[in-house]
Motif scaffolding. Structure first.
Motif, PDB file in Angstrom:
ATOM      1  N   GLN A 151       1.011  -1.041   0.374  1.00 25.08           N
ATOM      2  CA  GLN A 151      -0.055  -0.326   0.235  1.00 25.08           C
ATOM      3  C   GLN A 151       0.678   1.212  -0.204  1.00 25.08           C
ATOM      4  O   GLN A 151       1.832   1.052   0.435  1.00 25.08           O
ATOM      5  CB  GLN A 151      -0.905  -0.195   1.026  1.00 25.08           C
ATOM      6  N   PRO A 152       0.473   2.249  -0.954  1.00 22.66           N
ATOM      7  CA  PRO A 152       1.091   4.136  -0.368  1.00 22.66           C
ATOM      8  C   PRO A 152       1.144   4.270   1.010  1.00 22.66           C
ATOM      9  O   PRO A 152       2.705   4.717   0.623  1.00 22.66           O
ATOM     10  CB  PRO A 152       0.442   4.856  -1.437  1.00 22.66           C
ATOM     11  N   SER A 153       0.419   3.683   1.806  1.00 23.36           N
ATOM     12  CA  SER A 153       1.052   4.309   3.020  1.00 23.36           C
ATOM     13  C   SER A 153       1.559   3.360   3.597  1.00 23.36           C
ATOM     14  O   SER A 153       2.097   4.042   4.819  1.00 23.36           O
ATOM     15  CB  SER A 153      -0.078   4.380   4.380  1.00 23.36           C
ATOM     16  N   PHE A 154       2.397   2.014   3.645  1.00 24.75           N
ATOM     17  CA  PHE A 154       2.631   1.332   4.445  1.00 24.75           C
ATOM     18  C   PHE A 154       5.061   1.763   4.464  1.00 24.75           C
ATOM     19  O   PHE A 154       4.707   2.422   3.225  1.00 24.75           O
ATOM     20  CB  PHE A 154       3.226  -0.160   3.304  1.00 24.75           C
ATOM     21  N   THR A 155       4.707   2.275   4.896  1.00 27.12           N
ATOM     22  CA  THR A 155       6.096   1.919   5.523  1.00 27.12           C
ATOM     23  C   THR A 155       7.263   1.670   6.724  1.00 27.12           C
ATOM     24  O   THR A 155       6.253   0.672   7.635  1.00 27.12           O
ATOM     25  CB  THR A 155       6.126   4.168   6.569  1.00 27.12           C
ATOM     26  N   VAL A 156       7.797   2.093   7.358  1.00 27.53           N
ATOM     27  CA  VAL A 156       9.174   0.965   7.984  1.00 27.53           C
ATOM     28  C   VAL A 156       9.801   2.162   8.773  1.00 27.53           C
ATOM     29  O   VAL A 156      10.971   2.629   8.727  1.00 27.53           O
ATOM     30  CB  VAL A 156       9.679   0.410   7.557  1.00 27.53           C
ATOM     31  N   PRO A 157       9.120   2.615  10.673  1.00 27.35           N
ATOM     32  CA  PRO A 157       9.628   3.473  10.807  1.00 27.35           C
ATOM     33  C   PRO A 157      10.402   2.424  11.937  1.00 27.35           C
ATOM     34  O   PRO A 157      10.392   1.629  12.528  1.00 27.35           O
ATOM     35  CB  PRO A 157       8.212   4.018  12.017  1.00 27.35           C
ATOM     36  N   ARG A 158      12.108   3.610  12.237  1.00 28.12           N
ATOM     37  CA  ARG A 158      13.142   3.243  12.973  1.00 28.12           C
ATOM     38  C   ARG A 158      13.482   4.261  13.322  1.00 28.12           C
ATOM     39  O   ARG A 158      13.757   4.919  12.794  1.00 28.12           O
ATOM     40  CB  ARG A 158      13.990   2.722  11.442  1.00 28.12           C
ATOM     41  N   GLY A 159      14.087   3.243  14.693  1.00 31.21           N
ATOM     42  CA  GLY A 159      14.449   4.378  15.454  1.00 31.21           C
ATOM     43  C   GLY A 159      15.861   3.937  16.104  1.00 31.21           C
ATOM     44  O   GLY A 159      15.934   2.465  16.579  1.00 31.21           O
ATOM     45  N   SER A 160      16.677   5.117  16.704  1.00 31.96           N
ATOM     46  CA  SER A 160      17.862   4.355  17.077  1.00 31.96           C
ATOM     47  C   SER A 160      17.657   4.851  19.483  1.00 31.96           C
ATOM     48  O   SER A 160      18.375   4.121  19.598  1.00 31.96           O
ATOM     49  CB  SER A 160      19.556   5.120  17.170  1.00 31.96           C
ATOM     50  N   THR A 161      16.850   4.724  18.873  1.00 30.47           N
ATOM     51  CA  THR A 161      16.614   5.292  20.496  1.00 30.47           C
ATOM     52  C   THR A 161      14.652   5.088  20.481  1.00 30.47           C
ATOM     53  O   THR A 161      13.864   4.566  19.417  1.00 30.47           O
ATOM     54  CB  THR A 161      15.797   6.368  20.766  1.00 30.47           C
ATOM     55  N   PRO A 162      14.005   4.845  21.829  1.00 35.02           N
ATOM     56  CA  PRO A 162      12.900   3.840  21.651  1.00 35.02           C
ATOM     57  C   PRO A 162      12.256   4.815  21.539  1.00 35.02           C
ATOM     58  O   PRO A 162      10.724   5.296  22.637  1.00 35.02           O
ATOM     59  CB  PRO A 162      13.390   3.302  23.339  1.00 35.02           C
ATOM     60  N   VAL A 163      11.840   5.371  20.461  1.00 35.31           N
ATOM     61  CA  VAL A 163      10.348   6.786  20.276  1.00 35.31           C
ATOM     62  C   VAL A 163       9.405   6.072  20.214  1.00 35.31           C
ATOM     63  O   VAL A 163       7.942   6.615  20.821  1.00 35.31           O
ATOM     64  CB  VAL A 163      11.236   7.030  18.692  1.00 35.31           C
ATOM     65  N   GLU A 187      14.258   0.470  18.015  1.00 35.45           N
ATOM     66  CA  GLU A 187      12.988   0.058  17.594  1.00 35.45           C
ATOM     67  C   GLU A 187      13.050  -0.084  16.063  1.00 35.45           C
ATOM     68  O   GLU A 187      13.204   1.138  15.663  1.00 35.45           O
ATOM     69  CB  GLU A 187      12.237   0.286  18.566  1.00 35.45           C
ATOM     70  N   GLN A 188      11.660  -0.814  15.850  1.00 33.40           N
ATOM     71  CA  GLN A 188      11.671  -1.001  14.725  1.00 33.40           C
ATOM     72  C   GLN A 188      10.109  -1.093  14.491  1.00 33.40           C
ATOM     73  O   GLN A 188       8.977  -2.519  15.387  1.00 33.40           O
ATOM     74  CB  GLN A 188      12.733  -1.459  13.597  1.00 33.40           C
ATOM     75  N   ALA A 189       9.298  -0.707  13.253  1.00 33.55           N
ATOM     76  CA  ALA A 189       8.452  -1.896  13.486  1.00 33.55           C
ATOM     77  C   ALA A 189       7.571  -1.523  11.477  1.00 33.55           C
ATOM     78  O   ALA A 189       8.307  -0.395  11.200  1.00 33.55           O
ATOM     79  CB  ALA A 189       7.046  -0.720  14.400  1.00 33.55           C
ATOM     80  N   TRP A 190       6.605  -1.385  11.237  1.00 32.14           N
ATOM     81  CA  TRP A 190       5.684  -1.331   9.834  1.00 32.14           C
ATOM     82  C   TRP A 190       4.633  -0.412  10.653  1.00 32.14           C
ATOM     83  O   TRP A 190       3.701  -0.679  10.914  1.00 32.14           O
ATOM     84  CB  TRP A 190       5.802  -2.529   9.000  1.00 32.14           C
ATOM     85  N   LEU A 191       4.136  -0.196   9.393  1.00 31.66           N
ATOM     86  CA  LEU A 191       3.296   1.122   9.770  1.00 31.66           C
ATOM     87  C   LEU A 191       2.288   1.005   8.014  1.00 31.66           C
ATOM     88  O   LEU A 191       3.013   1.370   6.939  1.00 31.66           O
ATOM     89  CB  LEU A 191       3.377   2.466  10.049  1.00 31.66           C
ATOM     90  N   ARG A 196     -10.051   1.024   9.146  1.00 34.25           N
ATOM     91  CA  ARG A 196     -10.323   1.354  10.755  1.00 34.25           C
ATOM     92  C   ARG A 196      -9.447   1.647  11.532  1.00 34.25           C
ATOM     93  O   ARG A 196      -9.538   2.100  12.309  1.00 34.25           O
ATOM     94  CB  ARG A 196     -10.234  -0.079  11.108  1.00 34.25           C
ATOM     95  N   GLY A 197      -8.516   2.553  10.442  1.00 39.12           N
ATOM     96  CA  GLY A 197      -7.253   3.806  11.162  1.00 39.12           C
ATOM     97  C   GLY A 197      -5.726   2.561  11.334  1.00 39.12           C
ATOM     98  O   GLY A 197      -5.485   1.364  10.753  1.00 39.12           O
ATOM     99  N   PRO A 198      -4.836   3.715  11.372  1.00 42.48           N
ATOM    100  CA  PRO A 198      -3.641   2.829  10.669  1.00 42.48           C
ATOM    101  C   PRO A 198      -3.241   1.847  12.157  1.00 42.48           C
ATOM    102  O   PRO A 198      -3.566   2.045  12.846  1.00 42.48           O
ATOM    103  CB  PRO A 198      -2.739   3.729  11.642  1.00 42.48           C
ATOM    104  N   ILE A 199      -2.074   0.477  11.683  1.00 40.88           N
ATOM    105  CA  ILE A 199      -1.849  -0.542  12.547  1.00 40.88           C
ATOM    106  C   ILE A 199      -0.278  -0.277  12.387  1.00 40.88           C
ATOM    107  O   ILE A 199       0.402   0.132  11.782  1.00 40.88           O
ATOM    108  CB  ILE A 199      -2.549  -1.332  11.731  1.00 40.88           C
ATOM    109  N   LEU A 200      -0.281  -0.002  13.810  1.00 38.57           N
ATOM    110  CA  LEU A 200       1.635  -0.478  13.740  1.00 38.57           C
ATOM    111  C   LEU A 200       2.178  -1.294  14.097  1.00 38.57           C
ATOM    112  O   LEU A 200       1.312  -1.812  15.462  1.00 38.57           O
ATOM    113  CB  LEU A 200       2.078   0.748  15.069  1.00 38.57           C
ATOM    114  N   GLN A 201       2.624  -2.269  13.724  1.00 35.05           N
ATOM    115  CA  GLN A 201       3.463  -3.266  13.883  1.00 35.05           C
ATOM    116  C   GLN A 201       4.975  -3.200  14.085  1.00 35.05           C
ATOM    117  O   GLN A 201       5.288  -3.402  13.759  1.00 35.05           O
ATOM    118  CB  GLN A 201       3.340  -5.117  13.626  1.00 35.05           C
TER     119      GLN A 201
END
Length: 259
Positions: A151-163, A187-191, A196-201
């Motif tokens: 999906q166009p909205s799919f992103t992979v947020p990554r942080g060197s700190t626990p944001v 930390e890392q996740a995908w969004l 139903r609203g955004p999902i962060l995993q």
């Protein structure tokens, strides 16, 4: 004075750092800044709360001066804010009192990147998704050569700190935010945005690297080359989650991966 000249003068007084002499213009001058700060705080509520109203307002005005909105819709203006925090890091971090910064141990620009990704996912226009049964169109021995269009909205947020933990705890108020931030490292996740609203995993670093490669168009197998520790990726579970959450738009064989 022509209409064009009047409009230029009006815009110049709105953008001027000094307060206009005319009382009527002072109202417009104040409202432009107040609405900009409000829109920015709506897009970055956790950053705004962390800084406090007065410090955030100072930072927001500095950002507005460098990135004035050219549209009646103020939402797009926020896209440059995370990068602004990187460029203006000393000023941004100096706005946080030292004990709080030391206790939280988070990167403000990484937090802003996460908040902006969430805001974009909230308003994203999603394409029709497919389910895992689409894989049955291909023989299993060709699956490594499959490429997923996400999906166009799919992103992979990554942080060197626990944001990510800090942001979630702050939103949910489920646990003390300081405890959440200091308990975990990078930390890392995908969004993804959904009806139903955004999902962060949450995911591990190897999975994040794999997903970033998939998002860029790599096949399932080629994407593994992008992961430093591919053995740590649970491919089956991750694919199940992607399909079940409507993240996959199409599946195709990569032309450069098969004869």
């Amino acid at each position: 004075m022509s209409l064009q000249s009047w409009q230029r003068r009006f815009a110049a007084q709105l953008d001027a750092a000094e307060l206009p002499e005319d009382p009527g213009m002072q109202v417009y001058h104040h409202n432009v800044r107040a609405q900009f700060r409000k829109a920015l705080a709506v897009s970055f509520p956790v950053v705004a709360d962390l800084l406090g109203e007065s410090r955030f307002n100072v930072l927001a005005e500095r950002f507005r001066q460098r990135n004035p909105s050219r549209s009646g819709d103020l939402h797009p203006s926020g896209g440059a804010f995370p990068g602004f925090l990187v460029d203006d890091a000393n000023a941004a971090f100096g706005a946080i009192i030292e004990p709080t910064r030391a206790a939280l141990g988070i990167d403000l620009s990484e937090l802003a990147h996460l908040e902006w990704a969430w805001q974009c996912a909230l308003i994203a226009t999603e394409r029709p998704s497919i389910d895992a049964s689409s894989l049955s169109r291909f023989p299993p021995d060709r699956w490594p050569s499959l490429a997923l269009q996400l999906q166009p909205s799919f992103t992979v947020p990554r942080g060197s700190t626990p944001v990510i933990s800090y942001w979630q705890a702050h939103r949910e108020r489920a646990v003390p935010v300081i405890a959440a931030a200091t308990a975990i490292g990078p930390e890392q996740a995908w969004l993804i945005g959904t009806p139903r609203g955004p999902i962060l995993q949450h995911c591990n670093a190897a999975t994040a690297e794999w997903l970033e490669a998939l998002r860029a168009g790599a096949s399932l197998a080629r994407a593994l080359d992008a992961a430093e520790r591919p053995a740590e990726i649970d491919i089956t579970t991750t694919l199940q989650h992607l399909f079940s959450q409507g993240a996959v738009v199409s599946v195709d064989l990569r032309a450069d991966d098969h004869a």
